[in-house]
Design a protein around this motif. Structure first.
Motif, PDB file in Angstrom:
ATOM      1  N   VAL A 116       4.588   3.986   8.451  1.00  0.00           N
ATOM      2  CA  VAL A 116       4.818   4.322   7.047  1.00  0.00           C
ATOM      3  C   VAL A 116       6.310   4.550   6.852  1.00  0.00           C
ATOM      4  O   VAL A 116       7.025   4.938   7.768  1.00  0.00           O
ATOM      5  CB  VAL A 116       4.051   5.588   6.613  1.00  0.00           C
ATOM      6  N   LEU A 164       1.397   7.562 -10.962  1.00  0.00           N
ATOM      7  CA  LEU A 164       2.541   7.076 -10.217  1.00  0.00           C
ATOM      8  C   LEU A 164       3.247   5.973 -10.991  1.00  0.00           C
ATOM      9  O   LEU A 164       2.614   5.175 -11.653  1.00  0.00           O
ATOM     10  CB  LEU A 164       2.053   6.537  -8.877  1.00  0.00           C
ATOM     11  N   ALA A 184       6.588   8.529  -2.777  1.00  0.00           N
ATOM     12  CA  ALA A 184       5.691   8.266  -3.904  1.00  0.00           C
ATOM     13  C   ALA A 184       4.494   9.210  -3.850  1.00  0.00           C
ATOM     14  O   ALA A 184       4.075   9.772  -4.867  1.00  0.00           O
ATOM     15  CB  ALA A 184       5.225   6.819  -3.887  1.00  0.00           C
ATOM     16  N   LEU A 185       3.952   9.390  -2.664  1.00  0.00           N
ATOM     17  CA  LEU A 185       2.822  10.301  -2.524  1.00  0.00           C
ATOM     18  C   LEU A 185       3.234  11.721  -2.889  1.00  0.00           C
ATOM     19  O   LEU A 185       2.495  12.446  -3.565  1.00  0.00           O
ATOM     20  CB  LEU A 185       2.301  10.271  -1.082  1.00  0.00           C
ATOM     21  N   ALA A 237       3.526  11.920  -6.630  1.00  0.00           N
ATOM     22  CA  ALA A 237       2.201  11.857  -7.240  1.00  0.00           C
ATOM     23  C   ALA A 237       1.477  13.188  -7.090  1.00  0.00           C
ATOM     24  O   ALA A 237       0.963  13.745  -8.059  1.00  0.00           O
ATOM     25  CB  ALA A 237       1.385  10.739  -6.604  1.00  0.00           C
ATOM     26  N   PRO A 296       9.613   5.183   1.088  1.00  0.00           N
ATOM     27  CA  PRO A 296       9.192   4.932  -0.299  1.00  0.00           C
ATOM     28  C   PRO A 296       7.765   5.371  -0.588  1.00  0.00           C
ATOM     29  O   PRO A 296       7.512   6.095  -1.558  1.00  0.00           O
ATOM     30  CB  PRO A 296       9.356   3.423  -0.433  1.00  0.00           C
ATOM     31  N   GLU A 297       6.832   4.950   0.256  1.00  0.00           N
ATOM     32  CA  GLU A 297       5.446   5.319  -0.043  1.00  0.00           C
ATOM     33  C   GLU A 297       5.194   6.806   0.181  1.00  0.00           C
ATOM     34  O   GLU A 297       4.420   7.423  -0.554  1.00  0.00           O
ATOM     35  CB  GLU A 297       4.469   4.460   0.777  1.00  0.00           C
ATOM     36  N   VAL A 298       5.862   7.375   1.153  1.00  0.00           N
ATOM     37  CA  VAL A 298       5.681   8.807   1.378  1.00  0.00           C
ATOM     38  C   VAL A 298       6.237   9.592   0.188  1.00  0.00           C
ATOM     39  O   VAL A 298       5.598  10.521  -0.318  1.00  0.00           O
ATOM     40  CB  VAL A 298       6.371   9.256   2.678  1.00  0.00           C
ATOM     41  N   ALA A 328       1.114   3.280  -0.671  1.00  0.00           N
ATOM     42  CA  ALA A 328       0.714   4.683  -0.780  1.00  0.00           C
ATOM     43  C   ALA A 328      -0.809   4.775  -0.862  1.00  0.00           C
ATOM     44  O   ALA A 328      -1.430   5.649  -0.252  1.00  0.00           O
ATOM     45  CB  ALA A 328       1.360   5.313  -2.012  1.00  0.00           C
ATOM     46  N   VAL A 374       4.971  -0.501  -3.457  1.00  0.00           N
ATOM     47  CA  VAL A 374       4.998   0.859  -2.918  1.00  0.00           C
ATOM     48  C   VAL A 374       3.706   1.576  -3.265  1.00  0.00           C
ATOM     49  O   VAL A 374       3.108   2.259  -2.422  1.00  0.00           O
ATOM     50  CB  VAL A 374       6.203   1.634  -3.472  1.00  0.00           C
ATOM     51  N   ALA A 429      -3.825  11.685  -9.538  1.00  0.00           N
ATOM     52  CA  ALA A 429      -2.449  11.762  -9.059  1.00  0.00           C
ATOM     53  C   ALA A 429      -1.862  10.367  -8.872  1.00  0.00           C
ATOM     54  O   ALA A 429      -0.771  10.067  -9.364  1.00  0.00           O
ATOM     55  CB  ALA A 429      -2.388  12.540  -7.752  1.00  0.00           C
ATOM     56  N   LEU A 436      -1.685  10.094   6.807  1.00  0.00           N
ATOM     57  CA  LEU A 436      -0.353   9.950   7.389  1.00  0.00           C
ATOM     58  C   LEU A 436      -0.347  10.195   8.882  1.00  0.00           C
ATOM     59  O   LEU A 436       0.604   9.845   9.575  1.00  0.00           O
ATOM     60  CB  LEU A 436       0.613  10.937   6.717  1.00  0.00           C
ATOM     61  N   ILE A 485      -2.477   4.530   2.449  1.00  0.00           N
ATOM     62  CA  ILE A 485      -2.409   5.790   3.202  1.00  0.00           C
ATOM     63  C   ILE A 485      -3.540   6.720   2.770  1.00  0.00           C
ATOM     64  O   ILE A 485      -4.238   7.319   3.589  1.00  0.00           O
ATOM     65  CB  ILE A 485      -1.039   6.468   2.996  1.00  0.00           C
TER      66      ILE A 485
END
Lengths: 192, 192
Positions: free
Chosen positions: B146, A161, B153-154, B157, B149-151, A171, A167, A157, B179, A174
């Motif tokens: 957090v 990306l 992105a997750l 993905a 953007p990264e969330v 991610a 970014v 996954a 998270l 995380i």
DNA sequence: TGATATCCGGAGTGGCGACTCCATATAATC
DNA sequence: GATTATATGGAGTCGCCACTCCGGATATCA
């Protein structure tokens, strides 16, 4: 009467593979075979002589890619810190997939469906990742209650990306936190 | 002299959109326009009359999809438990994307590049997710460090994942753990 | 029910891309 | 350097697909 492939033919085959990886990586698997030929400085016929089918060419590129990644994973098995080794490989694969965009497309994909050779190479990679994971778990760097399927799924996954590197990195952190062992008696928020 | 669209035309437009979502969802954006027409019980010309271009059709499908997801996200803003609401939406979107496979393809994608309408709808969704996230953070269900953007992105993905539901669910739990706020003074394994 | 603006189906059209054919070129061997 | 198995390039074939054209419906309204 030479039985082996002529050396110019071998060279062409190699260059075609290289260019194909680049082209399919940049423009996706939909890029035309003709473009590969042109950029390799070769006629279309030559491409098709070496790889009877576009799918075969794609597969060859894939196999090489899988193999390389597997080698890198295996190399990291000897690293000092199993936790870092695991995360480094994760990061490496993701970054690398970002470059070769549309290759990871169907490649890392839910492996193992069809084409024998590709499936085999894919499994090799999967096993190597499994070893890396196990070692990290034994070292207490990754929690024990996760298993390969979900970790590999996360890897796939994340590798698909396509955001900017920063970014992506955040991610990834995380995800790493989710994979990490919690120390000091803390507990994560309740899971539903 | 009727000025509005004839009702049969409207109905056709709707059916075409529905079928297109299904077809492109199942076979990817590479599916032919003719198949959409056939399954919609309509001539090809009719499809092209309503949507001047295949790209336009794709975009229309997308916009509808974005809007629906946004509505669902907004509805969850009123939920009792912000943490569950956030996770539920995440799960919902991922599961839903799994069905409509190749639609999320370029759709949820790194939004905002081109086509005005689609970009706008995409931004709407993004904003709604942002609200959901913020609410979960205020409630202490998601860590504060957090950002969207990264969330997002997750989310993207994970939504492109194509494994069986169970593995996907486990992978999602790992992400949720990453998270989550850590309670009780515990600390995660060192980040490099 | 008749007039007519609006829609419709499906047979084209054009282009693109995978794959083939063959006359020519070139590495390998003597 | 002559011979020959092996390679090569690029024009050509074939099928697929987005998109168009137009004679014939069909909804709408009086």
């Amino acid at each position: 009467m030479p039985r082996t492939q002529r050396v110019d033919a071998q060279a062409n085959r190699g260059r075609i593979l290289d260019v194909a990886e680049e082209v399919f990586g940049a423009s996706g698997a939909a890029a035309s075979t003709e473009e590969v030929a042109r950029r390799a400085g070769v006629g279309i016929a030559t491409v098709f002589r070496h790889f009877p089918t576009k799918a075969a060419l794609l597969q060859a590129v894939l196999v090489r890619r899988y193999d390389r990644l597997r080698e890198q994973a295996e190399a990291l098995l000897g690293a000092e810190d199993p936790g870092s080794a695991f995360r480094d490989f994760f990061r490496h694969l993701v970054a690398d997939a970002a470059t070769k965009i549309a290759i990871g497309e169907a490649l890392l994909h839910a492996g193992g469906d069809s084409d024998g050779e590709a499936a085999q190479a894919s499994n090799g990679l999967r096993r190597a990742v499994g070893a890396l994971l196990q070692r990290a778990q034994r070292a207490g760097a990754v929690r024990d209650d996760v298993e390969l399927p979900e970790v590999y799924a996360l890897l796939v996954a994340m590798s698909r990306l396509a955001t900017d590197a920063e970014v992506t990195a955040r991610a990834l952190e995380i995800v790493f936190d989710g994979l990490a062992e919690v120390t000091g008696g803390g507990r994560r928020t309740v899971r539903p």
